[in-house]
Design an enzyme around this catalytic site. Sequence first.
Site, PDB file in Angstrom:
ATOM      1  N   GLU A   1       0.712  -1.122  -0.025  1.00  0.00           N
ATOM      2  CA  GLU A   1      -0.108   0.055   0.170  1.00  0.00           C
ATOM      3  C   GLU A   1       1.045   1.117   0.080  1.00  0.00           C
ATOM      4  O   GLU A   1       1.790   1.564   0.998  1.00  0.00           O
ATOM      5  CB  GLU A   1      -0.647  -0.031   1.152  1.00  0.00           C
ATOM      6  CG  GLU A   1      -2.202  -0.959   1.360  1.00  0.00           C
ATOM      7  CD  GLU A   1      -2.907  -0.827   2.344  1.00  0.00           C
ATOM      8  OE1 GLU A   1      -4.170  -1.313   2.404  1.00  0.00           O
ATOM      9  OE2 GLU A   1      -2.568   0.009   3.434  1.00  0.00           O
ATOM     10  N   CYS A   2       0.777   2.056  -0.957  1.00  0.00           N
ATOM     11  CA  CYS A   2       1.408   3.452  -1.171  1.00  0.00           C
ATOM     12  C   CYS A   2       2.719   3.350  -0.838  1.00  0.00           C
ATOM     13  O   CYS A   2       3.497   3.164  -1.833  1.00  0.00           O
ATOM     14  CB  CYS A   2       0.617   4.155  -0.077  1.00  0.00           C
ATOM     15  SG  CYS A   2       0.893   5.981  -0.262  1.00  0.00           S
ATOM     16  N   ALA A   3       3.491   3.406   0.503  1.00  0.00           N
ATOM     17  CA  ALA A   3       4.790   3.434   0.395  1.00  0.00           C
ATOM     18  C   ALA A   3       5.276   2.149   0.086  1.00  0.00           C
ATOM     19  O   ALA A   3       6.274   1.915  -0.692  1.00  0.00           O
ATOM     20  CB  ALA A   3       5.198   3.516   2.004  1.00  0.00           C
TER      21      ALA A   3
ATOM     22  N   LEU B   1       4.090   0.326  -2.469  1.00  0.00           N
ATOM     23  CA  LEU B   1       4.290   0.630  -3.986  1.00  0.00           C
ATOM     24  C   LEU B   1       5.636   1.195  -4.426  1.00  0.00           C
ATOM     25  O   LEU B   1       5.972   0.773  -5.336  1.00  0.00           O
ATOM     26  CB  LEU B   1       3.012   1.199  -4.442  1.00  0.00           C
ATOM     27  CG  LEU B   1       3.031   1.842  -5.803  1.00  0.00           C
ATOM     28  CD1 LEU B   1       2.925   0.749  -6.919  1.00  0.00           C
ATOM     29  CD2 LEU B   1       1.881   3.031  -6.057  1.00  0.00           C
TER      30      LEU B   1
ATOM     31  N   SER C   1      -0.883  -0.907  -4.750  1.00  0.00           N
ATOM     32  CA  SER C   1      -1.688   0.165  -5.115  1.00  0.00           C
ATOM     33  C   SER C   1      -1.345   1.436  -4.080  1.00  0.00           C
ATOM     34  O   SER C   1      -0.641   1.310  -3.006  1.00  0.00           O
ATOM     35  CB  SER C   1      -2.809  -0.259  -4.991  1.00  0.00           C
ATOM     36  OG  SER C   1      -3.837   0.632  -4.935  1.00  0.00           O
TER      37      SER C   1
END
Length: 472
Positions: free
Chosen positions: A351-353, A355, A443
């Site tokens: 998630e986010c980081a 990714l 993502s």
Amino acid sequence: MVAIPRLVIAAPASGCGKTTVACGLMAALRARGLAVSGHKVGPDYIDPGYHALATGRPPRNLDPFLCGEDLIAPLFLHGAAGAQIAVIEGVMGLFDGVDPKGGPGGWVPPGAVLPGLEPGFGSTAHVARLLGAPVVLVVDAARAGRSVAALAAGFAGFDPRTPVDGVILNRVGSDRHERLLREALTSSGMPVYGAIRRTEGIVTPSRHLGLIPAAEREAVAGQAIDRMGALIAASCDLDALLALAMHAPALTGPPWAPPGTPDSPRPAPVVAVAGGPAFTFGYTEQTELLEAAGSRVARFDPLRDDLPAGTAGLILGGGFPEMHAAELSANERLRGRVVALARCGAPVAAECAGLLYLARTLDERPMCGVLDVRATMTPKLTLGYRHAVAVTDSVLARAGDVVRGHEFHRTVTVPARGDRPAWRFGSGELEGHVTGTGSGVASYLHTHWAGHPAAAARFTAACGIAAEVTSC
């Protein structure tokens, strides 16, 4: 029926000092020998890290959008189990929540209509109502006199469903200033639970829209919490606040519990969960769900550690990897191990980081290269709640599954999505990457797994299979 004394610390707007008051109150009550439970309204990961320092307990979030209204009281009871008092820190202004029509004033992007939600859904006021919790308003009085009474009266009367039970005055300038404020509020019938003088001794530096995570500055953050606790103990009527908290009615219904799975003949798969200064974003319930589903969670710090022994699956949560890109890049052994793990089909959820860490580069520094994307920091902040539908089967969801999540980042990736996207947002935008046969998901979307508990069981099952059929 479960009776847990509780208070909501709210404010007219962001920047009034509610985090300082909430954390200081938690620390001051704990210093009295009470078991204190800290909670944060909304999706914010950062303030709960300070709550954990102040209370010595796992941090908890209460978000009706991510988890649903029906889970707020059960999640609260679960998180506050064994506590003698709970302090719930609000988000933004008391009545600020989701804008059901979208647009700049809400937490969803323009045009992303959220049907069926009333104005203020997910606000501090909304959560206070769901918990039947008294509300104390932190008012920044630095540039005001008697007008604070009009402000407090306006908030108290705005929505009869959410009364304001009193105020704490912040940034009071002098004895005369405090007397003027107290007299105005007393004449209007509004109780005053404290008056905090302007102080420069507590520094909690910010980044983007929040504080720098406590995990990035543990020693200094701990000292700041101690100073906050001393400040609140000296400035507020703790006995009166405790008495107010005890007026909260008992809550009906059982506490939330992570759903278990039938005993498996397989050994518990090891799920490595990234932590440390670069990966500070994560909800406590995720670990509880994974363990209830049969995983053995092992935490590690990608700045300096290798993967835990026997890792069968990997979770890379959120954080600020761009602030630690050099150290992440320098840990070449771990980057190689992550690539090998992904290539042999082990489940990976990012998630986010996460990714960004799986990208080929982050601000031109080499990362893992599991994804053929380049990530860069930008001036633009992307922030908002999202409705999302899974586009592709993966270790987290089946195609067609509907989830609610949120985004919070100042980075972009090129390309913005993979050949097999993970999600379709309510706006129609496709986002994210699914790799392998669905074993990898990366993502920008953050989700709260208590709102989607099947993700933990699905991920754990995939890890169990991967542990048997691969030599990772």
